[in-house]
Design an enzyme around this catalytic site. Structure first.
Site, PDB file in Angstrom:
ATOM      1  CD  GLU A 301      -2.599  -1.228   2.621  1.00  0.00           C
ATOM      2  OE1 GLU A 301      -3.791  -1.557   2.584  1.00  0.00           O
ATOM      3  OE2 GLU A 301      -2.002  -0.965   3.682  1.00  0.00           O
TER       4      GLU A 301
HETATM    5  C1  TNX Z   1      -4.280  -3.914   4.929  1.00  0.00           C
HETATM    6  S1  TNX Z   1      -2.681  -6.179   4.323  1.00  0.00           S
HETATM    7  C2  TNX Z   1      -2.983  -3.688   5.357  1.00  0.00           C
HETATM    8  C3  TNX Z   1      -2.763  -3.200   6.714  1.00  0.00           C
HETATM    9  C4  TNX Z   1      -4.044  -2.972   7.463  1.00  0.00           C
HETATM   10  C5  TNX Z   1      -5.028  -4.067   7.157  1.00  0.00           C
HETATM   11  C6  TNX Z   1      -6.290  -3.963   7.941  1.00  0.00           C
HETATM   12  C7  TNX Z   1      -1.602  -5.233   4.241  1.00  0.00           C
HETATM   13  C8  TNX Z   1      -0.368  -5.763   3.695  1.00  0.00           C
HETATM   14  N1  TNX Z   1      -1.852  -3.991   4.654  1.00  0.00           N
HETATM   15  O1  TNX Z   1      -1.992  -2.031   6.687  1.00  0.00           O
HETATM   16  O2  TNX Z   1      -3.755  -2.962   8.816  1.00  0.00           O
HETATM   17  O3  TNX Z   1      -5.306  -4.023   5.785  1.00  0.00           O
HETATM   18  O4  TNX Z   1      -7.074  -5.084   7.760  1.00  0.00           O
END
Ligand code: TNX
Length: 497
Positions: A301
């Protein structure tokens, strides 16, 4: 008689009769395993088995068979546990502890022959200690529960926008200025060198590998509180505003602690000398602090980072980690980075049925000789609500994730074209935006972690939902005895009201 074993062993052949346990029965074999069995058995039954060289209970390692495998043969007169290695012996001990049963004549082990070995080498749980911080005692208790389920990896998510959680000598301001905050405005925290040593020791004694993660180049807002010269200003999008409207916590402001649930707004300044020095310091020190073979570099992300900067950051950090003789692991987005270091392990967090090209990104690791850890978010993201009514948890991964969904998925069918041996293993994940206490952890993790553990350990052909529910109900009688705050959801035929 139900043997109540979770995860289900490769083969279980029940015999006639049982081995009766009394204080007069003696034990011999590998000291570590004898001590563990005795301590746990004592807690459960009050019995202490004396040592004697001609004992009927024998725990030994013979170096034969697959990694982590064991064979357990019990009849009315002997209990013979033989394992390929120390980890296998420990798994056998946990099987013995799950098998011991009270009868009118006292405690017994049923006559049985069990042959057992894991399907996947890597069977883990990720705990996010960045959104909320959990101290060493909480981690130690979780490690014990993991070992009972034959899990062997604890992945600690040690940094995120809300806080940095591992004190580093090379970058002291991280502990001083970037660790005090947490999601929801709760208190933060940070592991000292001594704390970290305790976590590593506790894990090692349970044959659990610790994988530490510093998440870069995104998820780095907190770094800017300590070293503002390496952090970009937050990128505020409408999505971030929507998250703030739904969950609170406000919008991120450079130089101020962030306590909300937003993601994807922060980035390191890639390609600048100060940032390269920062990355070198933190990952070099992390490598020195990590006995295990892997360092996780995050990579998820990174929406506040340009495409080119993202690829450059992934190339830089995976090369750095490899140069410290560690294998890098990254979230699946990094599979798109052109110069990802060869052999980097990808962690897939898309859905069981991939959308938006998540599987394509994950295949990028396979093309460079890496393997995958599977953490499909709509199956094993244990921070998802288990039902719509749950006060804890989120729902973005296809709505709530009930126990059945954590159980009923098949690893080789997630990323099409993958071969079984390209799957390093399975990791459940507990992100902790909404998770504030140890009780919250237990409610979200149990019983769904037992489902994930069975997917990771048990052969595809020996898994069955109906059988799992029965065995889980047996396992939960031990959780009851220990006061674990697991969720007593409707599907399971729990043994007491
Ligand atoms: C996605 S999964 C994220 C996290 C968040 C989560 C909450 C991923 C690699 N990144 O930063 O905490 O969703 O469900």
């Amino acid at each position: 008689m139900s043997t109540g074993l979770v995860p289900r062993p490769t083969s279980v052949a029940l015999g006639d009769g049982a081995f009766a346990l009394t204080d007069a029965v003696s034990i011999t074999g590998e000291a570590e395993a004898v001590a563990r069995l005795n301590a746990r058995l004592h807690r459960r039954t009050g019995l202490s088995l004396p040592a004697a060289s001609d004992a009927p209970i024998r725990l030994r390692i013979d170096g034969e068979g697959a990694a982590e495998s064991y064979r357990l043969a019990i009849d009315a007169h002997t209990v013979e546990l033989t394992a390929s290695d120390p980890a296998g012996l420990q798994h056998g001990v946990h099987t013995l502890l799950q098998l011991v049963a009270p009868t009118r004549q006292g405690w017994v082990w049923p006559a049985v022959v069990i042959d057992d070995a894991p399907r996947f080498a890597h069977r883990g749980l990720m705990l996010d200690v960045a959104r909320h911080f959990f101290d060493v005692d909480v981690v130690e208790r979780l490690l014990e529960r993991m070992a009972e389920l034959k899990l062997n990896v604890l992945h600690l998510h040690l940094s995120d926008d809300q806080g940095w959680r591992l004190a580093l000598d090379s970058r002291p301001r991280l502990a001083e200025a970037a660790s005090g905050s947490a999601a929801l405005g709760d208190a933060g925290g940070c592991y000292s060198r001594a704390d970290w040593g305790r976590i590593l020791d506790a894990a090692a004694s349970l044959h659990i590998t610790v994988i530490p993660e510093f998440d870069v180049p995104g998820h780095t807002h907190a770094v800017g509180l300590a070293y503002p010269e390496v952090a970009r200003p937050p990128v505020v999008t409408t999505e971030l505003e929507e998250t703030a409207a739904e969950f609170g916590g406000g919008l991120p402001v450079a130089g101020q602690a962030y306590t909300g649930f937003g993601v994807g707004f922060s980035s390191l300044r890639i390609g600048e000398a100060a940032t390269s020095a920062f990355l070198r310091d933190v990952f070099t020190e992390l490598a020195d602090l990590t006995p295990g073979p892997y360092l996780h570099i995050g990579g998820d992300e990174a929406l506040g980072t340009s495409r080119d900067d993202y690829a450059a950051a992934i190339a830089e950090v995976t090369a750095l980690v490899a140069s410290r003789q560690k294998t890098p692991i990254a979230w699946h987005e990094a599979g798109t980075a052109a110069n990802l270091a060869a052999g980097t392990i990808g962690q897939y967090w898309g859905f069981v049925r991939p959308v938006d090209g998540a599987d394509e990104k994950a295949r990028g690791f396979l093309e460079r000789g890496g393997r995958l850890i599977l953490s499909p978010a709509d199956a094993v993201y244990l921070d998802m609500k288990d039902s719509a009514e749950s006060a804890l948890g989120l729902t973005w991964a296809n709505g709530p994730t009930p126990l059945h969904r954590a159980y009923d998925w098949e690893p080789v069918e997630v990323v099409s074209g993958i071969r079984e041996e390209q799957i390093l293993g399975i990791e459940a994940a507990l992100w902790t935006e909404t998770i504030r206490t140890e009780d919250d952890i237990q409610q979200m993790v149990f019983p769904r972690l037992a489902a994930a553990a069975e997917v990771a350990w048990s052969a595809r052909t020996s898994r069955s939902w109906e059988s799992f529910l029965e065995r889980l109900a047996d396992l939960a009688t031990r959780w009851d005895a220990d006061g674990l705050a697991y969720r007593r959801i409707d599907d399971v035929p729990w043994r007491r009201p």
